[in-house]
Design an enzyme around this catalytic site. Structure first.
Site, short mmCIF file in Angstrom:
data_model
loop_
_atom_site.label_atom_id
_atom_site.label_comp_id
_atom_site.label_asym_id
_atom_site.label_seq_id
_atom_site.Cartn_x
_atom_site.Cartn_y
_atom_site.Cartn_z
N CYS A 1 0.84 -1.20 0.00
CA CYS A 1 0.00 0.00 0.00
C CYS A 1 0.87 1.25 0.00
O CYS A 1 1.45 1.61 1.03
CB CYS A 1 -0.90 -0.04 1.23
N CYS B 1 0.07 3.92 2.51
CA CYS B 1 0.34 3.55 3.90
C CYS B 1 1.85 3.57 4.16
O CYS B 1 2.32 4.17 5.11
CB CYS B 1 -0.17 2.14 4.19
N ASP B 2 2.60 2.89 3.31
CA ASP B 2 3.99 2.62 3.61
C ASP B 2 5.00 3.44 2.80
O ASP B 2 6.19 3.39 3.07
CB ASP B 2 4.28 1.12 3.39
P1 FAD Z 1 -10.84 -5.92 5.96
O1 FAD Z 1 -9.91 -5.25 6.87
O2 FAD Z 1 -10.31 -6.69 4.81
O3 FAD Z 1 -11.75 -6.89 6.85
C1 FAD Z 1 -12.56 -7.88 6.26
C2 FAD Z 1 -13.21 -8.74 7.32
O4 FAD Z 1 -14.09 -9.67 6.70
C3 FAD Z 1 -12.24 -9.59 8.14
O5 FAD Z 1 -12.74 -9.74 9.45
C4 FAD Z 1 -12.28 -10.94 7.39
O6 FAD Z 1 -11.87 -12.03 8.21
C5 FAD Z 1 -13.75 -11.01 7.08
N1 FAD Z 1 -14.16 -11.91 6.00
C6 FAD Z 1 -13.69 -12.02 4.73
N2 FAD Z 1 -14.39 -12.94 4.04
C7 FAD Z 1 -15.34 -13.41 4.89
C8 FAD Z 1 -16.39 -14.36 4.78
N3 FAD Z 1 -16.65 -15.03 3.64
N4 FAD Z 1 -17.17 -14.59 5.87
C9 FAD Z 1 -16.97 -13.93 7.04
N5 FAD Z 1 -16.00 -13.01 7.20
C10 FAD Z 1 -15.19 -12.76 6.14
N6 FAD Z 1 -4.85 1.33 5.52
C11 FAD Z 1 -4.59 2.51 6.14
O7 FAD Z 1 -5.46 3.37 6.21
N7 FAD Z 1 -3.35 2.73 6.72
C12 FAD Z 1 -2.35 1.82 6.71
O8 FAD Z 1 -1.25 2.06 7.22
C13 FAD Z 1 -2.61 0.56 6.06
N8 FAD Z 1 -1.63 -0.38 5.96
C14 FAD Z 1 -1.93 -1.58 5.38
C15 FAD Z 1 -0.93 -2.56 5.35
C16 FAD Z 1 -1.20 -3.81 4.84
C17 FAD Z 1 -0.11 -4.86 4.85
C18 FAD Z 1 -2.50 -4.10 4.30
C19 FAD Z 1 -2.82 -5.47 3.75
C20 FAD Z 1 -3.48 -3.11 4.28
C21 FAD Z 1 -3.20 -1.84 4.82
N9 FAD Z 1 -4.17 -0.83 4.82
C22 FAD Z 1 -3.90 0.36 5.47
C23 FAD Z 1 -5.50 -1.01 4.21
C24 FAD Z 1 -6.55 -1.31 5.29
O9 FAD Z 1 -6.07 -2.38 6.09
C25 FAD Z 1 -7.89 -1.63 4.65
O10 FAD Z 1 -8.33 -0.56 3.83
C26 FAD Z 1 -8.96 -1.88 5.71
O11 FAD Z 1 -8.58 -2.91 6.60
C27 FAD Z 1 -10.30 -2.25 5.07
O12 FAD Z 1 -11.24 -2.55 6.05
P2 FAD Z 1 -12.49 -3.48 5.75
O13 FAD Z 1 -13.20 -3.59 7.06
O14 FAD Z 1 -13.21 -2.96 4.59
O15 FAD Z 1 -11.90 -4.91 5.31
#
Ligand code: FAD
Length: 310
Positions: free
Chosen positions: A134, A137-138
């Site tokens: 990202c 982020c990084d």
């Molecule tokens: P997610 O965080 O992807 O959560 C999805 C959830 O759904 C999880 O609980 C998962 O287990 C669950 N799930 C998936 N499929 C199913 C299913 N079929 N049934 C039940 N549950 C399911 N963003 C920033 O703003 N700052 C940062 O510094 C940053 N650093 C990052 C570093 C890394 C390495 C990564 C990978 C991402 C980073 N991001 C950062 C991006 C950020 O993490 C995401 O934008 C954010 O987490 C999205 O949130 P979300 O709730 O939409 O999805």
């Protein structure tokens, strides 16, 4: 049955749970892994008002905030199928892989996304030790250093342009014969003095000293020669895959597989809302996902008070 059932326990799902519970309606949240992608994140420095934290701390704080309310948390539950209500105001059913089912008057999908890996030696070993996904982020962690970007589509070229303003030098590797990004972005990239572009370049290894990444090796597909560059960071930009395989055919998805939502988080199915990285919302970030989860919960509440139960 629930009034609101949230599927996915990342930042979007946690925010939706807090907002729904504060309306005093029956709220449940089922997630495969509570915390979501932030569990895999090292430093978080862009969640405004929190100067610096790390992923596991942030995930624990999300869970603690949800637990402060009357919300049923069902962790380690992977949803396998969504069955829309059979009549207006009816119950939506979620089936889980373990055979269980839950029913709710409204559902919020927040199953997030995952970065596509290049699957070469060194990628897993040096993840968060030079290998990043990202740029928003990084990127700042690599200020003044040398980095590579793998992928010459829109996200790779955007990342390279973004990083070129922060780091000392960017090497962009594209597997195909030419960059696949929009012409205006390619032109901008080509104008930058500290960017080197290699096409027909197949990444074969991310090298390191056992602790940190120190370079990238690729095959020049024009002459089958191996090339190497010494550098401190590699950004893998070959796609973000939304976790929507299980709702394909039930909900309208974009060509990238994201759940299509309107400005209120409403999907193509009545009573079903979606939030965060799993949707068409632009820019996949924690702060955006949390705001989106709050919005979807308010929309679900609005739907509940306007829709008589079947
Ligand atoms: P997610 O965080 O992807 O959560 C999805 C959830 O759904 C999880 O609980 C998962 O287990 C669950 N799930 C998936 N499929 C199913 C299913 N079929 N049934 C039940 N549950 C399911 N963003 C920033 O703003 N700052 C940062 O510094 C940053 N650093 C990052 C570093 C890394 C390495 C990564 C990978 C991402 C980073 N991001 C950062 C991006 C950020 O993490 C995401 O934008 C954010 O987490 C999205 O949130 P979300 O709730 O939409 O999805």
């Amino acid at each position: 049955a629930y009034d609101v059932l949230i599927v996915g326990g990342g930042p979007a799902g946690a925010a939706a749970a807090v907002y729904a519970a504060r309306k005093g309606i029956r709220t449940g949240i089922a997630a495969e892994r509570f915390g979501g992608q932030v569990n895999d994140t090292l430093a978080i420095e862009n969640f405004v008002s929190v100067m610096e934290t790390d992923g596991p701390k942030f995930a624990a704080a999300l869970e603690a905030h949800v637990k402060a309310y009357d919300v049923e948390i069902m962790n380690r539950q992977r949803a396998a199928r969504l069955i829309p209500a059979s009549e207006p105001g009816g119950l939506v059913t979620i089936e889980f892989e373990n055979g269980g089912t839950l029913k709710s008057r409204s559902v919020i999908l927040s199953t997030g996304a995952r970065w596509r890996n290049v699957n070469v030696p060194g990628e897993a070993e040096y993840k968060n030790k030079g290998v990043a996904y990202c740029p928003h982020c990084d990127g700042p962690l690599f200020k003044g250093k040398r980095v590579a970007v793998i992928g010459g589509g829109n996200s790779g070229v955007e990342a390279a342009i973004d990083l070129a303003g922060i780091v000392q030098h960017v090497t962009l590797l594209e597997f195909g014969e030419q960059l696949r990004a929009d012409a205006v972005l390619v032109k901008k990239l080509q104008s930058l003095p500290n960017v080197t572009i290699h096409t027909m370049a197949q990444t074969t290894e991310l090298t390191g000293d056992g602790n940190k990444l120190n370079g990238i090796t690729w095959l020049d597909r024009r002459n089958n020669e191996s090339q190497h560059a010494n550098l401190e960071g590699v950004f893998v930009q070959i796609g973000l895959v939304p976790n929507t395989e299980w709702v394909k055919g039930t909900l309208e998805l974009s060509k990238h597989g994201e759940i299509v939502v309107d400005a209120k988080g409403q999907t193509s199915v009545a009573g079903v809302f979606a939030a965060g990285d799993v949707t068409t919302v632009p820019y996949k970030q924690i702060i955006i996902a949390t705001g989106d989860g709050a919005k979807a919960a308010l929309s679900a509440f609005d739907y509940l008070i306007r829709t008589p139960s079947a």
